[in-house]
Design an enzyme around this catalytic site. Structure first.
Site, mmCIF file in Angstrom:
data_model
loop_
_atom_site.group_PDB
_atom_site.id
_atom_site.type_symbol
_atom_site.label_atom_id
_atom_site.label_comp_id
_atom_site.label_asym_id
_atom_site.label_seq_id
_atom_site.Cartn_x
_atom_site.Cartn_y
_atom_site.Cartn_z
ATOM 1 N N TYR A 114 0.858 -1.184 0.000
ATOM 2 C CA TYR A 114 0.000 0.000 0.000
ATOM 3 C C TYR A 114 0.895 1.234 0.000
ATOM 4 O O TYR A 114 1.445 1.621 1.025
ATOM 5 C CB TYR A 114 -0.915 -0.022 1.229
ATOM 6 C CG TYR A 114 -1.757 1.224 1.413
ATOM 7 C CD1 TYR A 114 -2.435 1.798 0.346
ATOM 8 C CD2 TYR A 114 -1.885 1.812 2.668
ATOM 9 C CE1 TYR A 114 -3.212 2.930 0.521
ATOM 10 C CE2 TYR A 114 -2.667 2.941 2.862
ATOM 11 C CZ TYR A 114 -3.325 3.500 1.782
ATOM 12 O OH TYR A 114 -4.085 4.620 1.954
ATOM 13 N N ASP B 64 -2.561 -1.414 -3.878
ATOM 14 C CA ASP B 64 -2.874 -0.020 -4.174
ATOM 15 C C ASP B 64 -1.553 0.745 -4.237
ATOM 16 O O ASP B 64 -0.972 1.088 -3.209
ATOM 17 C CB ASP B 64 -3.789 0.534 -3.079
ATOM 18 C CG ASP B 64 -4.125 1.998 -3.286
ATOM 19 O OD1 ASP B 64 -3.696 2.583 -4.303
ATOM 20 O OD2 ASP B 64 -4.811 2.566 -2.410
ATOM 21 N N HIS C 220 -12.377 1.250 -3.821
ATOM 22 C CA HIS C 220 -11.598 0.474 -4.791
ATOM 23 C C HIS C 220 -12.408 -0.747 -5.203
ATOM 24 O O HIS C 220 -13.442 -1.062 -4.591
ATOM 25 C CB HIS C 220 -10.279 0.001 -4.176
ATOM 26 C CG HIS C 220 -9.325 1.100 -3.845
ATOM 27 N ND1 HIS C 220 -8.197 1.372 -4.581
ATOM 28 C CD2 HIS C 220 -9.336 2.012 -2.827
ATOM 29 C CE1 HIS C 220 -7.549 2.398 -4.044
ATOM 30 N NE2 HIS C 220 -8.206 2.793 -2.980
#
EC number: 3.1.11.2
Length: 281
Positions: free
Chosen positions: A118, A158, A272
């Site tokens: 992330y 992500d 998302h």
């Protein structure tokens, strides 16, 4: 003599924006129907006990919590346990907790390394952007070592950068915003090659492969994040910032790539959407 069929491996990645909230909204139903082998989660924002309780006893859970409770957090959940996992990342004085988790799995006798990551969202001209660049620097340093460790490796999650203009619907309006800054995109040029490089995504840069772009081709998106505000989701005004970046060896085994976009705004359980890739080992 007949050859045995390839071992199938399905890897899904999702930024849940808080796994407890995602489960209240329907993540569990999605997971139960998707036949996933390894699930990478970002922004867990919960304890390991909470995560294990939500997923259930059939999942083996690895979880790297953020230093600040209720923030970030990355996890890997699998049907069979990892052989080893690592969380060391970047310089000793840099707090990467809750943002990088890698694990090795034995899949039918083949070793596969999966990283759930992330990347910081960043904010122009603030310390948050400095932290983002520090993280991306560490990522560039780690990728060659990761491939040397295992020729079948994939970094999923992500990454909070849209690499190409195709990755953001309204790219002209975002060239000065974190997530599409020229300096951020240059990091991806160094990993995959620039979009003007004839060898982009096929040996340029560090040689890694953006599985989503390789599969979809030169089309808008498919996007993986939409703001909760306004009509962004309805109008598909999104960003493609969730990736599966694979080594060439692993990328060559991809048999399917999917973005599990909800059919309607009120059916979303995160801002998302899951990115799901099938590999035939």
């Amino acid at each position: 003599m007949s050859q045995s069929s390839p071992q199938q491996l399905r890897i899904a990645s999702i930024n849940t924006n808080g796994v407890r909230a995602a489960y209240r909204k329907g993540m569990g139903e999605w997971l139960a129907a998707r036949d996933v082998d390894i699930l990478a989660i970002q922004e867990v924002r919960a304890s390991t006990a909470d995560l294990q309780r939500l997923l259930g006893p059939e999942w083996h859970v690895l979880h790297d919590e953020a230093t600040s409770k209720g923030r970030a957090g990355v996890a890997l959940a699998s049907r069979s346990s990892a052989t080893v996992h690592r969380v060391d990342f970047g310089a000793d004085d840099f707090d990467s907790a809750g943002r990088w988790l890698e694990a090795d799995y034995d899949v039918g006798g083949t070793s596969v390394t999966v990283v759930s990551t992330y990347v910081h969202s960043g904010e122009v001209d603030t310390p948050k952007q400095v932290e983002k660049y520090t993280f991306l620097d560490a990522m560039l340093e780690r990728l060659p070592a990761l491939e040397a460790h295992n020729e079948r490796a994939v970094v999923v999650g992500d990454l909070n950068v849209g690499h190409r203009r195709l990755d953001i619907k309204n790219w002209r309006g975002n060239v000065k915003r974190a997530g599409f800054l020229p300096d951020e995109r240059t990091y991806f040029d160094r990993i995959l090659g620039s979009e003007d490089d004839p060898a982009y995504n096929a040996g340029a840069g560090l040689g890694w492969v953006d599985v989503g772009r390789k599969w979809a081709g030169d089309v808008d998106g498919p996007f993986t994040w939409w703001s909760w505000r306004g009509q962004a989701f309805t109008n598909d005004t999104g960003w493609r910032i969730d990736y599966q970046l694979a080594t060439p060896t692993l990328a060559a085994s991809v048999t399917n790539y999917a973005v599990d976009r909800a059919s309607a705004y009120d059916e979303r359980w995160s801002d998302h959407t899951p990115v799901v890739v099938d590999y035939a080992l």
